[in-house]
Design an enzyme around this catalytic site. Sequence first.
Site, mmCIF file in Angstrom:
data_model
loop_
_atom_site.group_PDB
_atom_site.id
_atom_site.type_symbol
_atom_site.label_atom_id
_atom_site.label_comp_id
_atom_site.label_asym_id
_atom_site.label_seq_id
_atom_site.Cartn_x
_atom_site.Cartn_y
_atom_site.Cartn_z
ATOM 1 N N ASN A 65 0.855 -1.289 -0.196
ATOM 2 C CA ASN A 65 0.119 -0.036 0.026
ATOM 3 C C ASN A 65 0.836 1.222 -0.043
ATOM 4 O OD1 ASN A 65 0.594 -0.971 2.988
ATOM 5 N ND2 ASN A 65 -1.128 0.896 3.244
ATOM 6 N N GLU B 126 0.199 5.216 0.862
ATOM 7 C CA GLU B 126 -0.866 6.216 1.086
ATOM 8 C C GLU B 126 -0.419 7.600 0.627
ATOM 9 O OE1 GLU B 126 -2.134 4.394 5.484
ATOM 10 O OE2 GLU B 126 -0.949 6.145 5.236
ATOM 11 N N GLU C 287 -2.884 -4.717 -3.380
ATOM 12 C CA GLU C 287 -3.477 -5.615 -4.321
ATOM 13 C C GLU C 287 -3.248 -5.139 -5.574
ATOM 14 O OE1 GLU C 287 -5.961 -6.442 -0.437
ATOM 15 O OE2 GLU C 287 -5.030 -4.711 -1.449
ATOM 16 N N CYS D 74 -10.296 -4.516 -0.331
ATOM 17 C CA CYS D 74 -11.511 -3.653 -0.456
ATOM 18 C C CYS D 74 -12.211 -3.893 -1.345
ATOM 19 C CB CYS D 74 -10.910 -2.157 -0.434
ATOM 20 S SG CYS D 74 -10.140 -1.797 -2.193
ATOM 21 N N CYS E 22 -10.666 -3.427 -5.096
ATOM 22 C CA CYS E 22 -9.481 -4.485 -5.382
ATOM 23 C C CYS E 22 -10.178 -5.857 -5.656
ATOM 24 C CB CYS E 22 -8.403 -4.393 -3.987
ATOM 25 S SG CYS E 22 -7.283 -3.323 -4.151
#
Length: 130
Positions: free
Chosen positions: A39, A41, A52, A83, A86
């Site tokens: 990830n 951010e 992902e 999520c 994804c």
Amino acid sequence: MPLYDAACAVRENAYAPYSRFKVGAALRAASGKVYTGCNVENVAYPEGTCAEAGAIASMVAAGETVITEMLVVADSPSPVPPCGGCRQKIAEFARGDVQVTLVALNGARQVMRVDELLPGAFGAGHMDGV
């Protein structure tokens, strides 16, 4: 390379200065090659990128388009599911019976199929006749 090891290694590279919640993902493509993502951010939420999505982008950038297996790892009390966005991305590149393993660093593990992650997924077949 085992997907768990690859996901844990890339998780360490996550850029998560706001949430401090690092996630790593690894997938195996049809060629057998492993692609990873973490990830990333951004202070302008929600402009970050999920682990992902990063792994899928890496696979596509390398010229592959078929996921045969995927694993997502995070430091959470229980396994963290992808999520909604994804889940749709995974469904774009993986058959419904493809295994997705969700793992917490404490060892908790949940194994699901893509069609369990996203029942009733929107797919290319919905666009027939358009």
